[in-house]
Each structure stands twice: as C-alpha cells, then as structure tokens.
Design a protein around this motif. Structure first.
Motif, PDB file in Angstrom:
ATOM      1  N   UNK A   6       7.994  34.110 105.614  1.00 46.76           N
ATOM      2  CA  UNK A   6       8.705  33.143 105.704  1.00 46.76           C
ATOM      3  C   UNK A   6       9.626  33.499 107.193  1.00 46.76           C
ATOM      4  N   UNK A   7       9.510  34.783 107.622  1.00 44.59           N
ATOM      5  CA  UNK A   7      10.510  34.968 109.071  1.00 44.59           C
ATOM      6  C   UNK A   7      11.613  35.824 108.637  1.00 44.59           C
ATOM      7  N   UNK A   8      12.197  35.973 107.492  1.00 40.41           N
ATOM      8  CA  UNK A   8      13.301  36.565 107.125  1.00 40.41           C
ATOM      9  C   UNK A   8      12.907  38.193 106.403  1.00 40.41           C
ATOM     10  N   UNK A   9      13.820  38.999 106.419  1.00 37.24           N
ATOM     11  CA  UNK A   9      13.447  40.434 105.836  1.00 37.24           C
ATOM     12  C   UNK A   9      13.144  40.174 104.470  1.00 37.24           C
ATOM     13  N   UNK A  10      12.199  40.651 104.020  1.00 38.88           N
ATOM     14  CA  UNK A  10      11.492  40.707 102.915  1.00 38.88           C
ATOM     15  C   UNK A  10      11.102  39.406 102.465  1.00 38.88           C
ATOM     16  N   UNK A  11      10.630  38.662 103.426  1.00 37.47           N
ATOM     17  CA  UNK A  11       9.842  37.236 103.055  1.00 37.47           C
ATOM     18  C   UNK A  11       8.817  36.910 102.814  1.00 37.47           C
ATOM     19  N   UNK A  12       7.976  38.301 102.503  1.00 37.05           N
ATOM     20  CA  UNK A  12       6.538  38.100 102.224  1.00 37.05           C
ATOM     21  C   UNK A  12       6.336  37.401 100.922  1.00 37.05           C
TER      22      UNK A  12
END
Length: 146
Positions: free
Chosen positions: A80-86
């Motif tokens: 997603x592009x955010x930390x932890x966004x997998x």
C-alpha cells in the motif's frame, strides 16, 4: 541489404485486433500469446523500441484455469505504501472477486516494465464473460494449444 526500422507512423497503420477466448485455457499460455501480440513480435516489422503491437481482447476471464496445485497455492502480494502495508490475497479469492485482474496481471508481468510496456498494456482489454464492446473493430479469433 539494408536493415528495416519501423517508424511510429508505419506501426500505427498496421494495428489489428485479436480475440482470445480464455474458457478452459491455462493462464500462462494465454499470457504468453497475448504478450507477444501486444509487443508485435509476431510481425516481420517488430522493432524493440517502437510499439508495433496489435490490440488484444480477452473474454471469459472468469473461466481461466491453472495447472497442478497452483490454484490453491498462488498468492498475490501488493504494497500500500504505508509501514506494515503488505496485503496478500489468494488466487481463488482474487479470481472470484476480480477475474479480469488475474489475467491482466499475468499479461502485464510479461511486458517490459517501462513507458513502452505501459503503452502496450493499454491495448489490452479483458472481460469477465463473453460480452465485449469491440465488435466494431472486428477482432480475429485466436486459437491456443490446450
């Protein structure tokens, strides 16, 4: 003997439309055939740095199949592009939710990952069932080996 290099005008004039019926076909075989047509490698005027490919319409994307045990094991990942966004999704669930995306991802993954590859991918049209809006372009049906 001189070398022929296709110009952009020459490439635009010879564009044809092809129709691939994915009903019961293997996803990888559809993807390789469509990628070669989108790149223009089936033509004698193929030039690597010019988009000489044709348009491809894929119908019945919901009826595509995988061989072996891949249908239960294949996982699609995106970030997603955010930390932890997998984010991950199994093939079965993605095929039920958006079968067009499954076929598009397979074909786009076989195209160059450049501006030219994105232009080639723009000539790809994928539909869930056998209805499509490109009858006026008179797409020629392609047969694939099973």
């Amino acid at each position: 003997m001189s070398t022929f290099i296709a110009s952009a005008d020459h490439a635009a004039t010879g564009a044809r439309w092809h129709l691939i019926d994915a009903d019961g076909q293997v996803l990888g075989r559809i993807a390789t055939k469509a990628a070669r047509i989108l790149q223009g490698k089936h033509k004698a005027t193929y030039t690597p740095f010019i988009d000489t490919g044709d348009h491809v319409v894929v119908i019945n994307a919901a009826k595509v199949k995988l061989t072996g045990m891949k249908a239960g094991q294949k996982i699609y990942h995106r970030y997603t592009g955010y930390p932890g966004g997998l984010r991950s999704e199994q093939y079965d669930k993605k095929l039920a939710r958006r079968p067009e995306a499954v076929v598009e991802d397979a074909i786009k993954g076989m195209l160059p990952h450049t501006k030219l590859g994105r232009a080639m991918a723009g000539k790809l049209k994928v539909y869930r069932d056998d209805k499509h809006t490109h009858a006026a372009q008179k797409p020629e049906p392609l047969t694939l080996a099973k």
